[in-house]
Every structure is written in C-alpha cells, then in structure tokens.
Design a protein around this motif. Structure first.
Motif, PDB file in Angstrom:
ATOM      1  N   LEU A 228      30.497  56.435  72.620  1.00  0.00           N
ATOM      2  CA  LEU A 228      31.214  56.156  71.381  1.00  0.00           C
ATOM      3  C   LEU A 228      32.236  57.277  71.189  1.00  0.00           C
ATOM      4  O   LEU A 228      31.879  58.459  71.223  1.00  0.00           O
ATOM      5  CB  LEU A 228      30.235  56.132  70.202  1.00  0.00           C
ATOM      6  N   VAL A 229      33.512  56.916  71.009  1.00  0.00           N
ATOM      7  CA  VAL A 229      34.562  57.918  70.809  1.00  0.00           C
ATOM      8  C   VAL A 229      35.154  57.718  69.418  1.00  0.00           C
ATOM      9  O   VAL A 229      35.631  56.629  69.097  1.00  0.00           O
ATOM     10  CB  VAL A 229      35.671  57.770  71.876  1.00  0.00           C
ATOM     11  N   VAL A 230      35.079  58.758  68.590  1.00  0.00           N
ATOM     12  CA  VAL A 230      35.526  58.628  67.197  1.00  0.00           C
ATOM     13  C   VAL A 230      36.432  59.790  66.802  1.00  0.00           C
ATOM     14  O   VAL A 230      36.435  60.842  67.452  1.00  0.00           O
ATOM     15  CB  VAL A 230      34.324  58.586  66.222  1.00  0.00           C
ATOM     16  N   ALA A 231      37.185  59.582  65.723  1.00  0.00           N
ATOM     17  CA  ALA A 231      38.032  60.639  65.155  1.00  0.00           C
ATOM     18  C   ALA A 231      38.258  60.299  63.685  1.00  0.00           C
ATOM     19  O   ALA A 231      38.092  59.150  63.284  1.00  0.00           O
ATOM     20  CB  ALA A 231      39.358  60.704  65.909  1.00  0.00           C
ATOM     21  N   PRO A 232      38.634  61.291  62.865  1.00  0.00           N
ATOM     22  CA  PRO A 232      38.826  61.000  61.435  1.00  0.00           C
ATOM     23  C   PRO A 232      40.030  60.102  61.155  1.00  0.00           C
ATOM     24  O   PRO A 232      40.038  59.377  60.179  1.00  0.00           O
ATOM     25  CB  PRO A 232      39.029  62.379  60.801  1.00  0.00           C
ATOM     26  N   SER A 233      41.058  60.148  62.013  1.00  0.00           N
ATOM     27  CA  SER A 233      42.269  59.361  61.709  1.00  0.00           C
ATOM     28  C   SER A 233      42.477  58.238  62.717  1.00  0.00           C
ATOM     29  O   SER A 233      42.116  58.360  63.889  1.00  0.00           O
ATOM     30  CB  SER A 233      43.500  60.269  61.735  1.00  0.00           C
ATOM     31  N   ASN A 234      43.107  57.148  62.242  1.00  0.00           N
ATOM     32  CA  ASN A 234      43.443  56.036  63.125  1.00  0.00           C
ATOM     33  C   ASN A 234      44.370  56.474  64.263  1.00  0.00           C
ATOM     34  O   ASN A 234      44.251  56.011  65.383  1.00  0.00           O
ATOM     35  CB  ASN A 234      44.141  54.926  62.322  1.00  0.00           C
TER      36      ASN A 234
END
Length: 635
Positions: A228-234
């Motif tokens: 799963l790869v996530v970040a705070p901004s689109n």
C-alpha cells in the motif's frame, strides 16, 4: 504504553477538529454564494448534466460549473457536499459525496431515488461541507490502534509508540539498481531488510521518489509482496502512481487523480473496472434499473393509492437491481485488487469502501513530514511493516489549533521516529537540483553539512560568469511593509524585485539561450503574492514569457523546482518583527526550489535579529553575493 499514547492523540485531535469546525463556520456562516466561491468552498452557478443509478440505493448526478471555471477550489474525491438552490438555500438542499472530480465537472452520489423538484428551477450551486469524514476515520484508527497495541504479539505498534527496537534481516546483498547512488542503494537495502520499520530522509532534490520506486520494485521482486503506497496529498499519490505504472507494475489508484495523464487514468479503479469483461452485465442491469425509475417518475403529482403502490413497486424493483449491481461491482473490485501488486491512495483514502478490509505486507508513507500522525495510523494498521519517507525540515502539516499544535499534534510520526530510531534511518545525501552555493546554506543549517551536489549540477549556471546566489539588502531604502487585511505587503520591495527580474530577463534574451529558463517568484505572504502577480502582468518584458513565470506562496511550490527563484521576504519594520518568516522550515523549502539562480530580497535591519537570517546574510557576504539595493537604484 500504547494506550496512553493513543489517548493523548485522540484528545489533541478532538481539539483540532473543534478549531477546524469553528474556523469553517466563521468563514461560511452568513456569507453569500459569491464570497464562498472566492474562498474555493462553492461552485455557483452549476448545471446538472446527467444522472444515473449508482451503487446500491444511490443516485449519481454529474454536474458542471457554468461560469468562474478558472477559480481554484477545495472540492476533492470523497468530500461531503450539499447541493442547494439559491432561491431558498436554507430549505432547498441535499447532501451527498463526491465520487469523481476533474476540471469543472464533478459526480456526486446522493441517497435518494430522484432529485427534488426544486432542482429544476435553476440557480443551483454546490457547497463544500465540513470534513467530518476525515476526522472520523482518524479517530476510528486511533481507537483500533489502542486494541491492537494491547496485543502482546503486535511488534509494529510497540516499535512506533514505546521505543521498542526495530530489527533487520542479515545484510544479504540484494541486487539493487545501479542507477541509484550510494545513499539511495543503502536506503533500498534498509527497506528490504527491515522487519518492521525503515525511514528514508530525503532532503530537497535528493531523488526520494526514484529511491522509493526502486525499493517497491525490489520488495515485489524479492518477496512478492502486496504493498500500500500512501501520501497526504493527491499530487504526491499521483506522482508515485505514474512512476510505478511506468515501471510496468500492476498499480491501482483508489480515488480519482488530481492530475490528468494517460498513464495515471489507466491506473484508476474506474478505468480498470470499465475494461473488465463482467462490466457488460452491470451496464445492462443499470439500464434496466433506470427504465424502472423512469417509469416510476411518470407517476407525478396527484395520484391515487393504486398509482402510489405501482410507483413504489417500480422503485423497489430498481433498488433490487441496484443491490445486484453493487454485488457484481464488488466482485469485480475484489478480483482486480487480488491481482494488483500495489494500491495507491491518500492517507484517508486507504480506508475507502473499496479497499477498507484489505491487508498488506508493507505500507509506504511518502511526504510523511507533512502528514498528521493520526492520519498515518489509518494505513499503518493494515500492514506488518511501515516505510516512512519525507523530510521533517520542510513543510509540516497544517494545523488549525495552536493549543493542539503546541501540545504535540504538530510533531509528525516521521520526526518522532527519526529521533527514537536512528538505526532505521537513511539520509539521502546527494542532490541533483541545485548549484552548490544555493545548496550549502540549507545543508549547513538543516542537514549537518551532509549534502553534496552531484557533479552535473554542482556548478551549473544560467550563463557563463553568472552568480548563482544573490542577497539584496533593502535596509535604509524606506521600503516599509504595510498591513493589507490580515496579510503583509511591501509594494516598494515588490516593484524593486520586478525591476531587477526584468533586467535579468533582458540579459538572458541578449544571450540567445535556446531554452528560456523557468522562473518562480515566491513570497510567504498571500497579499504580497497578489501584488507581485499584478506587477508581472503589467510588465511588457515579463508578460512575453508568462508561460515560464510562476508567482505564488511557498507552500504551493513544495516538491517543485525552477531554474531561477526570486524570494520577496516582505517584512521591514522598526520593531524587527518577522512574523512567520521565523518558520525556518518554510524558508528551507523556498530557498531550495532554485536550480541555477536564487535571488533573495529583504531588509537586513529587520531580519538580522533572527539567527537564521543573520547567518544567511553572513554566508552571502563570504560568497560576494551580498548587495545593497542602492547599487541597483542609481542606474
């Protein structure tokens, strides 16, 4: 203990939610649709373009803003919104959720069979509602974390909250891409060998994204992991999605992207579903349901019991088909996700209904220096191992409550863990963006002089004998700051900056440089930015290069770079008050956007009470980069 740790976070998050809600109410209560539109909280006027059966009992409506299409706005996938009629906005309103947003169109899912009659009378708009959903998701994650943390078996939560030591596999030599430099290879190795935690500290221009992409490729190759790869901004999620797809990996982007590119759109769940062979069945079911609804709509206004029963029976039939559609869609979604190697989403998007119950081997949190800690726990609880990547010396998360911020909410998980677990951290130390004179001050103040400029960029200039760094001191010029609303401006400094830039642009034009360089004009103050924009637009020389010149606040340039950067520090007063110029992390971002030339303009008399600026002025003097504004004004 984990329990106390999470209880404190919950309490801080409640304070933050309340402050955020109060500031939202203050902005939106008793303001006109036009004022809210200026703030990016409203689309008005809008036209309804289409509606169709959505998932289950939902009606999906597509709408478009018909004017003011260039206004920036805060509407995003997943936002809660309300459709309203300006005839009677207090009464005529309907709440829903954005399921797709791009350009001047959005799709909203409403829990109704049909739109109310008032939607046919024009004067429609959409308001952004307060974002309760994100706060609810964060609070739920913290509640869950307490239960998991109580479990003796769960090592990851203990490492992240109590200082228990992370472990690493033997230094087995993995085959790591030789396109990476030494520190990047170390980071990839740390990520592969970590049992629970690895941290990539990526200062500006050091290739953090490239390193992460190679690490993710290696994890999949060596361990066949689901990631799963996530970040705070689109924006950060989009960038990673694009690069991972480019490497030929099977990526699914949850939520719709902010950027529009072929590769990105091909990675979205919508696009992959559309290509699925079972979609034909769903399409014909939706068509059937729409036909039942259309028949039901014919029974309008005054009708008797028989008609009412008939209408209800038709709606019931449509609902039944809607549930069948939902079941079939879920089957396709599960099928696609079971084959995907990587899921990408924002932090809150990691709990979207399509992926809520998925578990992963590893979660990668990019831009972790900008992520609120409670939001990080949403994805962390879904994995056995976490990789944090970011830079806690650049922009920190936006926090509305000073009380919550000062009590610990402004300290990110990345910043905490770098201090507690240095053995899990690799600093990327070779940068590929800036001339060494632009880089060195930042390297000294924030990174213990550990950065080095790659030979390709270390001495690159706009043209031969140009100076990569200039500080222009306006002390004694009577360029006084003014308070404009709640923001500070300095009209004389702005005019001086534009004159100086114009002279530079003319010099560049005379050199016949093949590719005209890109330029950023940055100020920490919104009103100063507005002022600078007007001056640039009125300038005959600059307007011919307007596609190459961007004028904006520091925050909007995070993660970007330009050949030339001008910074207007704006503050100039007898009290030596520098306001939020004292946020040196923000200045670190501003100063490190420049590739070949950085020009900073400010008043040394006001600035030099701060050690950060006094030391910078001394650094500029040593490089013969210090000039008084008077030198340019007598010409």
């Amino acid at each position: 203990m984990p329990k106390e740790y999470f209880n404190k976070l919950q309490a801080l998050l409640n304070i933050e939610r309340e402050a955020d809600l109060q500031s939202y109410l203050k902005i939106t209560e008793n303001t006109s649709a036009a004022d809210r539109r200026n703030l990016g909280l409203t689309w008005y006027p809008i036209a309804i373009r289409n509606n169709e059966i959505g998932r289950g009992d939902y009606l999906t409506v597509e709408l478009e803003r018909t004017t003011h299409q260039d206004f920036s706005h805060q509407f995003r996938f997943g936002s809660a919104v309300v459709l309203f009629s300006n005839h009677d906005p207090k009464v005529d309103k309907l709440e829903g959720t954005i399921t797709h947003q791009t350009g001047s169109k959005m799709k909203i899912s409403f829990r109704v069979d049909e739109l109310p009659d008032w939607t046919k009378d024009g004067k429609l708009g959409v308001d952004l509602l307060f974002d309760n959903n994100s706060y609810d998701e964060m609070q739920n994650a913290l509640k869950q974390a307490i239960n998991i943390g109580e479990n003796k078996e769960n090592r990851l939560v203990k490492i992240l909250t109590t200082g228990a030591k992370p472990s690493f596999q033997n230094e087995e030599k993995f085959i790591i891409s030789d396109q990476l430099n030494e520190s990047q290879q170390l980071a990839v190795n740390k990520i592969i060998t970590a049992d629970h935690l690895a941290i990539v500290h990526g200062p500006p221009g050091t290739g953090k994204t490239t390193t992460l992409v190679q690490a993710i490729k290696s994890l999949i190759k060596h361990n066949n992991q689901k990631i799963l790869v996530v970040a705070p901004s689109n924006t950060a999620v989009d960038l990673l999605t694009e690069k991972l797809a480019h490497e030929g990996l099977n990526v699914i982007r949850v939520g719709n992207p902010a950027r529009v590119s072929e590769r990105l759109l091909a990675s979205t769940l919508d696009h992959k579903m559309a290509d699925h062979p079972d979609m034909k069945t769903i399409k014909s079911l939706k068509k059937q349901a729409n036909e039942y609804k259309n028949m039901a709509h014919k029974y309008k206004r005054s009708f008797g019991k028989a008609e009412r029963d008939q209408r209800k029976a038709l709606f019931d039939e449509a609902h039944k088909i809607g549930r069948e559609v939902e079941k079939n869609e879920q089957y396709i979604i599960d099928n696609l996700f079971s084959k995907a190697q990587i899921i990408t989403a924002t932090l809150v998007g990691a709990n979207h209904y399509t992926v809520r119950n998925l578990k992963y081997n590893t979660v990668v949190i990019d831009e972790a220096g900008q992520a609120l800690e409670p939001a990080c726990w949403i994805p962390i609880l879904k994995a056995q191992k976490v990789i944090l990547a970011g830079d806690h010396f650049q922009l920190s998360p936006t926090i509305k409550s000073n009380e919550a911020g000062n009590s610990g909410l402004s300290k990110t998980l990345l910043e905490k863990l770098v201090g507690i677990h240095p053995e899990a951290v690799v600093l990327l130390n070779e940068q590929y963006r800036m001339h060494q004179h632009i880089m060195n001050y930042s390297s000294k103040v924030f990174y213990n002089n550990q950065l080095k400029a790659h030979r390709v960029v270390a001495n690159h200039l706009l043209f031969t004998n140009d100076k990569p760094l200039t500080f222009i001191d306006t002390a004694g010029c009577s360029f006084d700051e003014k308070l404009d609303g709640t923001s500070t401006t300095n009209p004389d400094e702005a005019a001086f900056l534009v004159t100086h830039l114009t002279a530079l642009v003319k010099e560049i034009e005379s050199k016949n440089i093949i590719n005209f360089p890109s330029i950023a004009i940055i100020s920490p103050y919104k009103q100063q930015v507005q002022f600078l924009k007007i001056l640039v637009e009125e300038n005959e020389t600059l307007i011919t290069h307007q596609d190459k010149i961007a004028v904006n606040t520091i925050d909007s340039f995070q993660g970007q770079e330009r050949d030339i950067v001008y910074i207007s520090l704006t503050r100039s007063n007898a009290q030596n008050s520098i306001g939020f110029l004292s946020d040196t992390r923000r200045m670190n971002v501003a100063m490190t956007r420049a590739r070949k030339k950085l020009v900073i303009i400010g008043d040394s008399a006001t600035l030099s009470k701060s050690k950060f600026y006094a030391d910078f002025i001394e650094y500029a003097e040593k490089l013969n980069a210090y000039h008084s504004a008077w030198e340019f004004m007598n010409g």
